[in-house]
Design a protein around this motif. Sequence first.
Motif, mmCIF file in Angstrom:
data_model
loop_
_atom_site.group_PDB
_atom_site.id
_atom_site.type_symbol
_atom_site.label_atom_id
_atom_site.label_comp_id
_atom_site.label_asym_id
_atom_site.label_seq_id
_atom_site.Cartn_x
_atom_site.Cartn_y
_atom_site.Cartn_z
ATOM 1 N N ASN A 86 0.897 4.136 -2.953
ATOM 2 C CA ASN A 86 0.812 5.592 -2.766
ATOM 3 C C ASN A 86 1.787 6.302 -3.687
ATOM 4 O OD1 ASN A 86 -1.010 5.210 -0.708
ATOM 5 N ND2 ASN A 86 0.411 5.703 0.917
ATOM 6 N N ASP A 87 3.008 5.803 -3.746
ATOM 7 C CA ASP A 87 4.016 6.434 -4.593
ATOM 8 C C ASP A 87 3.654 6.315 -6.071
ATOM 9 O OD1 ASP A 87 5.642 7.237 -2.489
ATOM 10 O OD2 ASP A 87 6.590 5.278 -2.395
ATOM 11 N N ARG A 133 0.825 -1.205 0.000
ATOM 12 C CA ARG A 133 0.000 0.000 0.000
ATOM 13 C C ARG A 133 0.865 1.263 0.000
ATOM 14 N NH1 ARG A 133 -4.677 2.135 -1.310
ATOM 15 N NH2 ARG A 133 -5.633 3.364 0.288
ATOM 16 N N PHE A 170 -6.217 10.278 0.183
ATOM 17 C CA PHE A 170 -6.788 9.921 -1.117
ATOM 18 C C PHE A 170 -8.221 10.407 -1.237
ATOM 19 C CE2 PHE A 170 -3.492 6.461 -1.346
ATOM 20 C CZ PHE A 170 -2.797 7.053 -2.383
ATOM 21 N N SER A 209 -4.212 16.638 0.107
ATOM 22 C CA SER A 209 -3.966 15.221 -0.109
ATOM 23 C C SER A 209 -2.493 14.888 0.075
ATOM 24 C CB SER A 209 -4.426 14.823 -1.517
ATOM 25 O OG SER A 209 -4.177 13.457 -1.734
ATOM 26 N N THR A 265 0.690 8.816 -6.584
ATOM 27 C CA THR A 265 1.051 10.239 -6.491
ATOM 28 C C THR A 265 2.041 10.632 -7.581
ATOM 29 O OG1 THR A 265 2.804 9.811 -4.870
ATOM 30 C CG2 THR A 265 0.627 10.406 -4.010
ATOM 31 N N GLN A 301 -3.460 8.205 5.513
ATOM 32 C CA GLN A 301 -3.216 8.015 4.080
ATOM 33 C C GLN A 301 -4.536 7.865 3.321
ATOM 34 O OE1 GLN A 301 -0.660 4.581 4.321
ATOM 35 N NE2 GLN A 301 1.123 5.801 3.746
ATOM 36 N N LEU A 340 -1.009 12.443 2.894
ATOM 37 C CA LEU A 340 -0.235 11.274 2.469
ATOM 38 C C LEU A 340 1.178 11.307 3.030
ATOM 39 C CD1 LEU A 340 -1.445 10.970 -1.213
ATOM 40 C CD2 LEU A 340 -1.742 9.275 0.596
ATOM 41 N N THR A 365 2.324 8.528 5.674
ATOM 42 C CA THR A 365 3.432 7.642 5.308
ATOM 43 C C THR A 365 4.571 7.774 6.305
ATOM 44 O OG1 THR A 365 2.795 7.803 2.983
ATOM 45 C CG2 THR A 365 4.996 6.980 3.436
ATOM 46 N N TYR A 425 4.573 15.629 -0.808
ATOM 47 C CA TYR A 425 4.432 14.267 -0.288
ATOM 48 C C TYR A 425 5.773 13.706 0.199
ATOM 49 C CZ TYR A 425 4.001 9.171 -0.587
ATOM 50 O OH TYR A 425 4.077 7.827 -0.344
ATOM 51 N N ASP A 451 -8.525 2.644 -4.244
ATOM 52 C CA ASP A 451 -8.815 3.048 -2.873
ATOM 53 C C ASP A 451 -9.775 2.097 -2.168
ATOM 54 O OD1 ASP A 451 -7.181 5.189 -2.804
ATOM 55 O OD2 ASP A 451 -8.720 6.658 -3.272
#
Length: 159
Positions: free
Chosen positions: A7-8, A3, A71, A88, A11, A67, A92, A96, A36, A155
């Motif tokens: 995210n990376d 997860r 989103f 956002s 984004t 996180q 995030l 993270t 981020y 998501d």
Amino acid sequence: MARLSLNDGLTGGVFPLLFTDHGLGLAAVGLIKGLYPLLWGLGQIPTGHLADRIGRKPLIVTGMLVQAAGFALALALLDRPLLAGVLSAVALGIGTAMVYPALIASVSDHAHPSWRANALGTYRFWRDIGYAAGALGAAVLTAASGILAARWITDRPAS
């Protein structure tokens, strides 16, 4: 654990397309993209110490919830894309920063010193595969069904 890597991928790949599609220019998208990792990197210093004081689980759970909120903010505030992107990215990054050091410390906590290096290597191998899988998955979903559909699909909680 993948997860974090997803995210990376999102984004880095989906967010620039999403926010450009909603009228933001290169500088605004760069700001969103830069916030981020900046907050993630700097935030690990205090959250790493906090994980040693209050335990790993509270930071992991809370960080993942932050996180998820990040989103949700990206989509909920999309009529104001700069605000959506900045909030956002902040959520995030902070989420993270909460999760990342706590997860790696948790692996160390549960690995005997004689095989701790192998345990951390195995953890990082599987976590890092998520970077490629997250980016490729986001690209395939975006190409197949559009940006908003990709965000909605990725998501959803795993069943």
